[in-house]
Scaffold this active site. Structure first.
Site, short mmCIF file in Angstrom:
data_model
loop_
_atom_site.label_atom_id
_atom_site.label_comp_id
_atom_site.label_asym_id
_atom_site.label_seq_id
_atom_site.Cartn_x
_atom_site.Cartn_y
_atom_site.Cartn_z
CG HIS A 187 -66.09 91.80 -5.27
ND1 HIS A 187 -65.38 92.08 -4.12
CD2 HIS A 187 -66.32 92.99 -5.87
CE1 HIS A 187 -65.19 93.40 -4.05
NE2 HIS A 187 -65.75 93.97 -5.09
N GLY A 266 -58.59 94.42 -1.81
CA GLY A 266 -57.75 95.46 -2.41
C GLY A 266 -57.47 96.48 -1.33
NE ARG A 303 -61.61 105.65 -2.20
CZ ARG A 303 -62.29 105.78 -1.08
NH1 ARG A 303 -61.90 106.63 -0.16
NH2 ARG A 303 -63.36 105.04 -0.87
CB CYS A 342 -59.95 125.12 -14.34
SG CYS A 342 -58.39 125.98 -14.27
N1 LLP Z 1 -62.48 91.76 -6.38
C1 LLP Z 1 -63.16 92.32 -7.39
C2 LLP Z 1 -63.70 91.47 -8.46
C3 LLP Z 1 -63.33 93.71 -7.43
O1 LLP Z 1 -64.02 94.26 -8.43
C4 LLP Z 1 -62.79 94.51 -6.40
C5 LLP Z 1 -62.94 95.98 -6.42
C6 LLP Z 1 -62.09 93.87 -5.36
C7 LLP Z 1 -61.96 92.49 -5.37
C8 LLP Z 1 -61.45 94.62 -4.25
O2 LLP Z 1 -62.37 95.29 -3.47
P1 LLP Z 1 -61.87 95.98 -2.11
O3 LLP Z 1 -61.36 94.90 -1.20
O4 LLP Z 1 -60.82 96.94 -2.46
O5 LLP Z 1 -63.09 96.65 -1.57
N2 LLP Z 1 -62.64 103.00 -6.60
C9 LLP Z 1 -63.48 102.57 -5.48
C10 LLP Z 1 -63.41 101.09 -5.27
C11 LLP Z 1 -63.73 100.28 -6.51
C12 LLP Z 1 -63.58 98.81 -6.29
C13 LLP Z 1 -63.61 98.03 -7.55
N3 LLP Z 1 -63.49 96.62 -7.36
C14 LLP Z 1 -63.08 103.34 -4.23
O6 LLP Z 1 -62.19 104.20 -4.30
O7 LLP Z 1 -63.66 103.14 -3.16
#
Ligand code: LLP
Length: 420
Positions: A187, A266, A303, A342
């Site tokens: 990933h 995700g 975000r 704040c």
């Molecule tokens: N697999 C692993 C091992 C991960 O660490 C993550 C996300 C995913 C899958 C899923 O990734 P996605 O398909 O959602 O891109 N807070 C950040 C994103 C952090 C992602 C952390 N890991 C944001 O708001 O953009």
């Protein structure tokens, strides 16, 4: 169910998810043998239950996420009967992390949950508790990419995964510990693009060949992009699947047995389903800049302050009698949108580095509702109690009805467990 009804019934700020949108996004990925939801994006039990009913399994990064998955109806163990076409069984929950804290090691050992090891030290720690276990290795291919440097999970700048050049040594450690490596996972980051993701398939193929015939599962990880900004479009997922499927078939030919192909999104499954409904509480000018202050802040949606992320916004005037009023409104004006906290960084319209930007919105009045869109991934899950603000309520909209799936926190919730 319109926005004003939602706000009246459940209060603001509020997270609302569209169940049909989540179902559609799950079905978009039907070509893959296994879709594993990275629940860190949106882990409300009702969302997990909905996703489970779509045949999607889950990833868990903590004891808490294992607990959520079990509560949502996932079982800890692979269902052997479900394996078809010679494919190996699917693990309904996989623990993916770069460490075991003591509680998570206890949980995976006690429940028999499959582990995806992101650091070699996890191998001996697991072997001591679960002799003879099968494991997946999460490998850092030496490159990564994300929508922000903070979401890039590959290369030397990332703590994640087992370094690709260490595979021979790690395989020796696994053999010595008596564990067999049945899965390989990469990933490289979150919110990347298909060009970068495509490079992962060939990097994974090289490492798979080094690991050899013990492999029965390969995972493309997550990172699928979604369109946030006007003009952005959905990526070509069909072509992306073909690339991975071709690689999987080459491995099957080489190893002489079937290989399960997983993807681990995700954001893709829930981002577009989620809305934050807020109310405009103050409008002011600071010199030449006009600000709308709403009742959600970075405690609600982090975000923008964390990554300078862009979220579309729309205004729903409190006094609109009909949809026509929304359309026939006066010309848009440039405003910055902020929250109640704040802290100067509490601005939804900011760019990376914390620079206040503005957004063209129809003229607003106090009492209007402002909807922040594409907030269903990394929204509620990253909300906090900063400034002692309660976590918002969450509702799931399905079949035209909005169901409260998490109650808004109360002042009592905020001090639970504290003593004077
Ligand atoms: N697999 C692993 C091992 C991960 O660490 C993550 C996300 C995913 C899958 C899923 O990734 P996605 O398909 O959602 O891109 N807070 C950040 C994103 C952090 C992602 C952390 N890991 C944001 O708001 O953009």
């Amino acid at each position: 169910m319109n926005v004003a009804d939602l706000a009246r019934e459940h209060g603001t700020p509020l997270y609302a998810y569209d169940a049909d949108m989540i179902r559609q996004r799950c079905r978009d990925l039907a070509a893959w043998d296994t879709v594993r939801f990275a629940q860190k994006a949106c882990s409300n039990l009702a969302v997990l239950d909905l996703i489970r009913r779509e045949g999607v399994v889950v990833d868990a990064v903590s004891t808490g996420e294992i607990h959520r998955a079990l509560k949502a109806g996932y079982s800890a163990h692979a269902d052997r009967a479900a394996a078809a076409d010679g494919l190996p069984p699917v693990h309904p929950i996989v623990y993916t992390a770069d460490i075991f804290d003591r509680a998570s090691l206890d949980a995976v050992a006690k429940l028999g949950i499959h582990v995806n090891c992101g650091s070699a030290d996890m191998i001996e720690q697991l072997a001591e508790r679960v002799p003879g276990a099968n494991i997946t290795l999460r490998v850092n291919p030496g490159f990564g990419h994300g929508h922000s440097q903070k979401t890039n999970t590959g290369g030397e700048g990332s703590k994640h995964g087992i370094w690709h050049e260490d595979i021979p040594e790690v395989l020796r450690r696994a053999e010595w510990a008596g564990l067999s490596v049945s899965g390989l996972h990469m990933h490289i980051g979150s919110g990347t693009d298909l060009e970068h993701l495509a490079e992962v398939a060939s990097a994974l193929e090289r490492v798979a060949i080094e690991i050899g015939r013990s492999l029965t599962m390969v995972s493309a990880g997550g990172g699928l992009p979604v369109p946030y900004k006007p003009g952005e479009v959905h990526a070509d997922l069909g072509g992306y699947f073909q690339l991975w499927d071709g690689m999987r078939k080459r491995l099957e030919e080489r190893f002489g047995h079937r290989i399960r192909l997983e993807i681990e999104p995700g954001r893709y499954l829930t981002a577009e389903s989620g809305y934050v409904v807020t109310e405009v509480r103050a409008i002011k000018r600071q010199g030449s800049r006009k600000y709308l202050l709403v009742d959600a802040g970075f405690n609600t949606l982090a975000r923008p302050v964390l990554y300078g992320s862009y979220h579309p916004m729309s205004l729903c005037p409190a006094k609109a009698e009909s949809a026509a009023d929304l359309v026939a409104g006066a010309a848009a004006e440039e405003v910055a949108v902020g929250g109640p906290l704040c802290e100067s960084g509490d601005i939804f319209t900011q760019t990376d580095g914390g620079f206040v930007a503005s957004r063209a919105l129809p003229p607003a009045q106090v009492g209007d509702l402002l909807v922040i869109e594409i907030a269903g991934a990394y929204g509620f899950v990253m909300a906090s109690n900063y400034n002692s603000k309660p976590l918002p309520a969450e509702v799931l909209i399905d079949g035209g009805k909005a169901r409260l799936v998490r109650a808004r926190q109360t002042p009592e919730d905020l001090v639970r467990g504290e003593t004077v």
